[in-house]
Design a protein around this motif. Structure first.
Motif, PDB file in Angstrom:
ATOM      1  N   UNK B 624     -34.584 -14.867 -38.886  1.00 20.72           N
ATOM      2  CA  UNK B 624     -33.368 -14.844 -38.063  1.00 20.72           C
ATOM      3  C   UNK B 624     -32.289 -14.012 -38.756  1.00 20.72           C
ATOM      4  N   UNK B 625     -31.380 -13.416 -37.963  1.00 19.87           N
ATOM      5  CA  UNK B 625     -30.264 -12.723 -38.620  1.00 19.87           C
ATOM      6  C   UNK B 625     -29.370 -13.745 -39.336  1.00 19.87           C
ATOM      7  N   UNK B 626     -28.693 -13.307 -40.425  1.00 12.55           N
ATOM      8  CA  UNK B 626     -27.850 -14.249 -41.182  1.00 12.55           C
ATOM      9  C   UNK B 626     -26.771 -14.901 -40.317  1.00 12.55           C
ATOM     10  N   UNK B 627     -26.191 -14.112 -39.402  1.00 15.84           N
ATOM     11  CA  UNK B 627     -25.228 -14.698 -38.452  1.00 15.84           C
ATOM     12  C   UNK B 627     -25.881 -14.644 -37.076  1.00 15.84           C
ATOM     13  N   UNK B 628     -26.133 -15.801 -36.534  1.00 19.03           N
ATOM     14  CA  UNK B 628     -26.847 -15.853 -35.259  1.00 19.03           C
ATOM     15  C   UNK B 628     -26.050 -15.176 -34.158  1.00 19.03           C
ATOM     16  N   UNK B 629     -26.755 -14.694 -33.150  1.00 21.12           N
ATOM     17  CA  UNK B 629     -26.073 -14.053 -32.031  1.00 21.12           C
ATOM     18  C   UNK B 629     -25.122 -15.052 -31.362  1.00 21.12           C
ATOM     19  N   UNK B 630     -23.930 -14.583 -31.086  1.00 20.45           N
ATOM     20  CA  UNK B 630     -22.947 -15.468 -30.459  1.00 20.45           C
ATOM     21  C   UNK B 630     -22.200 -16.330 -31.456  1.00 20.45           C
ATOM     22  N   UNK B 631     -22.661 -16.347 -32.708  1.00 23.12           N
ATOM     23  CA  UNK B 631     -21.983 -17.130 -33.743  1.00 23.12           C
ATOM     24  C   UNK B 631     -21.039 -16.194 -34.506  1.00 23.12           C
ATOM     25  N   UNK B 632     -20.208 -16.770 -35.346  1.00 27.75           N
ATOM     26  CA  UNK B 632     -19.328 -15.945 -36.175  1.00 27.75           C
ATOM     27  C   UNK B 632     -19.300 -16.547 -37.566  1.00 27.75           C
ATOM     28  N   UNK B 633     -19.052 -15.719 -38.589  1.00 30.95           N
ATOM     29  CA  UNK B 633     -19.023 -16.258 -39.949  1.00 30.95           C
ATOM     30  C   UNK B 633     -17.823 -17.174 -40.175  1.00 30.95           C
ATOM     31  N   UNK B 634     -17.948 -18.037 -41.169  1.00 35.20           N
ATOM     32  CA  UNK B 634     -16.828 -18.910 -41.518  1.00 35.20           C
ATOM     33  C   UNK B 634     -16.877 -20.226 -40.772  1.00 35.20           C
ATOM     34  N   UNK B 635     -16.340 -21.254 -41.412  1.00 33.49           N
ATOM     35  CA  UNK B 635     -16.280 -22.574 -40.782  1.00 33.49           C
ATOM     36  C   UNK B 635     -14.897 -22.721 -40.160  1.00 33.49           C
ATOM     37  N   UNK B 636     -14.726 -22.036 -39.062  1.00 41.13           N
ATOM     38  CA  UNK B 636     -13.416 -22.044 -38.409  1.00 41.13           C
ATOM     39  C   UNK B 636     -13.599 -21.874 -36.918  1.00 41.13           C
ATOM     40  N   UNK B 637     -12.588 -22.305 -36.165  1.00 45.09           N
ATOM     41  CA  UNK B 637     -12.629 -22.076 -34.726  1.00 45.09           C
ATOM     42  C   UNK B 637     -11.231 -22.254 -34.124  1.00 45.09           C
ATOM     43  N   UNK B 638     -11.151 -21.864 -32.888  1.00 45.62           N
ATOM     44  CA  UNK B 638      -9.885 -21.896 -32.162  1.00 45.62           C
ATOM     45  C   UNK B 638     -10.082 -22.702 -30.887  1.00 45.62           C
ATOM     46  N   UNK B 639      -9.069 -23.466 -30.537  1.00 44.36           N
ATOM     47  CA  UNK B 639      -9.146 -24.223 -29.291  1.00 44.36           C
ATOM     48  C   UNK B 639      -7.827 -24.123 -28.530  1.00 44.36           C
ATOM     49  N   UNK B 640      -7.919 -24.302 -27.238  1.00 43.04           N
ATOM     50  CA  UNK B 640      -6.701 -24.258 -26.419  1.00 43.04           C
ATOM     51  C   UNK B 640      -6.639 -25.498 -25.544  1.00 43.04           C
TER      52      UNK B 640
END
Lengths: 174, 796
Positions: B624-640
């Motif tokens: 598998x690629x190191x960063x999966x498709x649709x995923x992003x590096x880092x343990x972070x996210x945004x919510x609204x």
């Protein structure tokens, strides 16, 4: 429009007077304008920005500092009049990393919200608690009558000071 | 340490800084900046004939003097009208520096920039402005009569006229067994934060970027406004609200004149420029609120049920309308409180006067609406000889009628639908708390001792959590620290603590490990602002959403590392573990910090911990690629979080007052509050908001008024003359609460910021009326006002 392209450093300027003031235990000597007020001296000349300004008329207590142990409104107290005196500001209240009992009590009692009036309340309260008599609630309210807080509604502040006073007295919280 | 942070009364994380003088308020920033000062109009209404700076130019330390004709490009245009509305047919805004005409005392005309504030003010003193005086319009009566006009092109001084109705009020009043009319009057007050406004700007010519610090309630919107005005790309402008020394509404207005011209001057001069508002400037150069005249017609049956309610409001909007007509809209919609008159009609006229502009102050029109409704309830009760609480209860919306649609449009442009609330239970609690049913015994006792006492009650419902949205960003750093940001600003509400509690609870980390940043466009660019008791609802839910996404990702990555099903994992005290396993069981747990390392596949190791994330650092699935498709590096996210509509908190206040039979001095003996703002994030912080609000409510009822003379001079523009309550004036506030969750947001919370202030004038008018035996219709009321009313009663 007037715009000076190169701003020259003042060479003459208004007359200055020499002052030597003990600030939080450190002696500092400076030349100040005669009209310089103590709060500007502390904030602008010494970079001690803990003391705030609000009413500029010595009625709100926000800028309270201790001059030789007495609370004064630094917004209207001439720096020149502090010559030879010892000034204590909020920066001088805690002992390094250890909070002053008043500061601790303010945390415990939610006695601040925006924190702008807080240095003034702390210094005014310290002046009271440093006195000979341990104050009761009525004396605390009376003493803080010259300080405005627009956020808390005062009760938590009064409780915070009362708590420290009771500890001094060895009372129920002591 | 505990992860069960939501709902706990934990100490505020922001306090140690603020208590040791380490807070960074606007004037604490920019020590090397040039200082700006302003020449402001001393007249309420005048044409500017000439501005003579010749006597000022040789003051040593002067850097620049600017008037309107220097303002190039869009900087010279009128300031924006922030909230347009179809009914605001004659909206007007000021120029950043006055052009040709001034419309209130305090309007800025000339900006001076100098080496320090002392010099800048010396220069201001030497600038001579020549005026042609125009007669001013002062007070609502003068505005309404329209004998004189504030703006030549605004007929009748009317900026806006709006009617909202439900049912046929005319018919309801015509058919009602009883009809009463009331004329009511509320005077002006103001937010009056102890820190005034202020702005500091720094232009970086090498980077072609602008950084602005401003004491605001809406940094993202200031940024957008500045980028537009100064014609800069948005990404070249950063706006930061530092520590803000109170707002209470006034700092939601933007961009202020000074917020535009200080950055503009900083760019022109290539120097840091700062302006800090002084106290007099704040009185005449910021904004006020509250002033209204009201006429109420109410029709009711023998039981006191409201059949028709017809309210007309004349709202004083001051010289300009930068914030639109939000205040009178809120007054005429929130007036209804917990009640359901069968037919309702509200009409308002928003009127220009040559006085300081009116924009929301904590409560934002609700205190006036509450005053109208509650004075009406008392009048109905008095007329029918019924207990005041009985009349109220008979008109309550019942819990089983929720959600309740009033058939009106609220300030967010959406239907006025109450989401939840239990008004009968709230009243029951309040009656018990204050001892409503035992009061007559106390009154008799007091009367026997020659004392005059009275009890009052007032109820309100407050639309909180107004949209459109807020966002939150949460990131777990590789040292286990959790950083979070939301774009709205903080003025003392303890957001760094409350939001940390939300994030800590959702994520499963100790609250001490969460560091929250607010109001900094560098950290979070999408936001609306802090007003309308919305921050906890909006950013609380947005941050919760972001934290939940981060949690899900952490469980997924930890599941791969532990070779476990993520559904079998939990996060406790910052450690991901198999549910129920002991903390130190080998192979069954992994610290969140390590998960954060693994979340960012690395080429280069910069320390031992990072080695695990490099290409040869540990077992990985090389298919598998190191960063999966649709995923992003880092343990972070945004919510609204974007609500369908506002959520409605409610509360009821009761007060017992004593009025001196001789001096008419008014003393509050007891002040009781029962409030319901849904689930509480931190009960002590909520209580602080309520107490602080009550203090401002008491101020507005008994002390605070803006005294204008006929020439439009504000006579009490200082803390010496504008009375605010001190520790000696604010009563001990006794509180009780309900927690009726809002069904509109995942956390079930409602706003609490404004609640305390809303019924202040209404409840004290009710109590004073009860003590005196005649109706109080005008607030604030001073002892001399009350004394005059007594004399007038005697001569009737």
């Amino acid at each position: 429009m007037t715009e000076s392209v190169s701003e020259s450093v003042a060479t003459s300027g208004p007359p200055r007077v020499p002052v030597t003031v003990g600030v939080n235990g450190v002696s500092v000597s400076r030349q100040v304008e005669p009209r310089s007020v103590l709060v500007d001296f502390l904030r602008e000349d010494l970079g001690l920005t803990g003391t705030k300004v609000s009413c500029e008329l010595q009625v709100c207590g926000v800028c309270t500092v201790l001059v030789d142990g007495r609370p004064v409104s630094a917004c209207t107290f001439l720096t020149a009049d502090a010559d030879g005196a010892d000034v204590t500001t909020v920066e001088g209240l805690s002992d390094g990393q250890t909070l002053h009992p008043l500061q601790e009590s303010f945390v415990d009692h939610f006695a601040l919200q925006c924190g702008f009036c807080t240095p003034g309340f702390l210094m005014m309260s310290k002046a009271l608690l440093d006195g000979d008599e341990v104050p009761d609630r009525e004396a605390i309210v009376e003493h803080l009558e010259g300080n405005i807080c627009r956020c808390t509604g005062y009760e938590p502040i009064v409780e915070a000071v009362e708590h420290v006073a009771e500890k001094l007295r060895g009372g129920p919280h002591g | 340490m505990t992860t069960a942070a939501f709902g706990e009364p934990i100490a505020r994380l922001e306090d140690p800084r603020l208590l040791t003088g380490q807070g960074r308020f606007l004037d604490d920033i920019g020590h090397q900046a040039l200082a700006a000062a302003f020449v402001r109009s001393p007249h309420a209404h005048a044409r500017i004939v000439d501005i003579d700076v010749s006597a000022a130019v040789d003051v040593e330390g002067l850097v620049a003097v600017y008037t309107h004709e220097d303002l190039d490009g869009r900087v010279g245009e009128p300031l924006p009208l922030l909230i347009p509305h179809a009914a605001l047919t004659h909206g007007r805004t000021a120029y950043a520096l006055a052009k040709d005409e001034v419309n209130h005392v305090g309007e800025p005309i000339v900006m001076v920039v100098a080496t320090d504030r002392y010099v800048a003010e010396d220069v201001c003193d030497r600038i001579v402005v020549t005026y042609d005086f125009l007669p001013p319009v002062v007070g609502i009566e003068a505005a309404r009569s329209a004998e004189l006009l504030v703006h030549d092109d605004v007929p009748g001084n009317v900026s806006a006229h709006l009617v909202q109705s439900r049912g046929d009020v005319e018919a309801a009043l015509a058919g009602a067994p009883h009809v009463l009319e009331l004329d009511l009057d509320i005077e002006r007050s103001a937010s009056t934060p102890l820190e005034g406004k202020g702005v500091h700007a720094r232009w970086d010519a090498d980077d072609a970027s602008l950084r602005v610090y401003t004491s605001t309630q809406a940094s993202t919107s200031v940024r957008a406004a500045l980028a537009a005005r100064l014609e800069l790309p948005l990404d070249r402008v950063e706006v930061i609200a530092p520590d803000v020394g109170g707002g209470f509404g006034v700092k939601i207005v933007h961009p202020w004149p000074e917020e535009v011209v200080v950055p503009w001057a900083a760019i022109r001069l290539g120097r840091e420029v700062k302006w800090t508002e002084d106290r007099r400037e704040h009185f005449v150069g910021a904004t006020h609120e509250r002033g209204q005249l009201q006429h109420v017609e109410v029709g009711f049956d023998d039981d006191g049920r409201l059949l028709g309610l017809d309210v007309t409001v004349w709202h004083d909007n001051g010289a300009y309308t930068p914030y639109g007509i939000i205040v009178p809209i809120v007054t005429t919609t929130q007036l209804l409180g917990p009640y359901k008159p069968e037919a309702y009609r509200a009409e308002f006229f928003s009127l220009y006067t040559n006085t300081v502009t009116v924009t929301p102050y904590r409560g934002a029109g609700r205190p006036q609406g509450c005053f109208a409704m509650e004075r009406t309830m008392d009048a109905v009760a008095a007329y029918l000889g019924l207990d005041r609480t009985v009349v109220r209860e008979r008109n309550f919306i019942r819990p089983d009628e929720m959600p309740y649609d009033h058939g009106l449009i609220f300030q967010d442009g959406r239907p006025l639908i109450y989401d939840s609330g239990d008004y009968p239970a709230t009243l029951e609690k309040l009656k018990k708390l204050v001892g409503w049913d035992e009061f007559e015994a106390f009154r008799a006792e007091a009367r026997a001792a020659g004392r005059r006492v009275g009890i009052g009650i007032a109820c309100y419902v407050e639309g909180t959590g107004v949209g459109p949205y807020e966002g939150g960003w949460v990131k777990v750093e590789t040292d286990g620290t959790v950083v979070a940001a939301t774009g709205l600003t903080t003025q003392g509400q303890g957001h760094k603590t409350a939001f940390a509690q939300v994030v800590a609870s959702e994520l499963g980390v100790p609250v001490e490990r969460v560091q929250v940043t607010t109001g900094d466009t560098r950290r979070f660019g999408y936001a609306v602002g802090t007003f309308a008791s919305r921050a906890a609802v909006m950013s609380g839910n947005a941050l919760a959403s972001a934290a939940r996404k981060v949690r899900d990702k952490a469980l997924r990555i930890a599941g791969e590392a532990l070779e476990a099903d993520p559904r079998d994992l939990e996060i406790v005290d910052g450690v991901v573990r198999v549910v129920g396993s002991p903390p130190s069981a080998p192979g069954s747990s992994i610290p969140l910090a390590t998960v954060a390392v693994l979340a960012n596949p690395l080429r280069y190791a910069f320390d031992r911990e990072a080695e695990r994330a490099t290409q040869f650092g540990g077992p990985v699935d090389y298919s598998k690629p190191p960063v999966a498709e649709g995923d992003s590096p880092g343990l972070e996210d945004t919510g609204y979080y974007s609500p369908p509509r506002s959520t409605f908190a409610n509360g009821m206040h009761a007060a017992i007052v004593e009025t001196d039979p001789d001096t008419a001095e008014i003393t509050i003996l007891r002040y009781c509050v029962v409030h319901d703002c849904g689930r509480l994030i931190n009960p002590r912080i909520v209580e602080g908001q309520i107490h602080g609000g009550v203090a401002q409510g008491v101020g507005g009822a008994l002390y605070e008024r803006m005294v204008y003379d006929d020439a439009g001079q504000l006579l009490n523009a200082s803390f010496m003359d504008f009375l605010m309550p001190y520790a000696t004036e604010v009563p001990v506030v006794e509180t009780d609460h309900l927690e009726t969750p809002s069904p509109l947001n995942p956390l079930g919370i409602k706003g609490a910021g404004e609640a305390g202030v809303i019924p202040g004038s209404a409840v004290l008018a009710s109590a004073i009326s009860d003590a005196e035996g005649f109706a109080i219709t005008r607030m604030p009321i001073s002892p001399s006002d009350l004394f005059s009313l007594r004399l007038a009663q005697e001569s009737r």
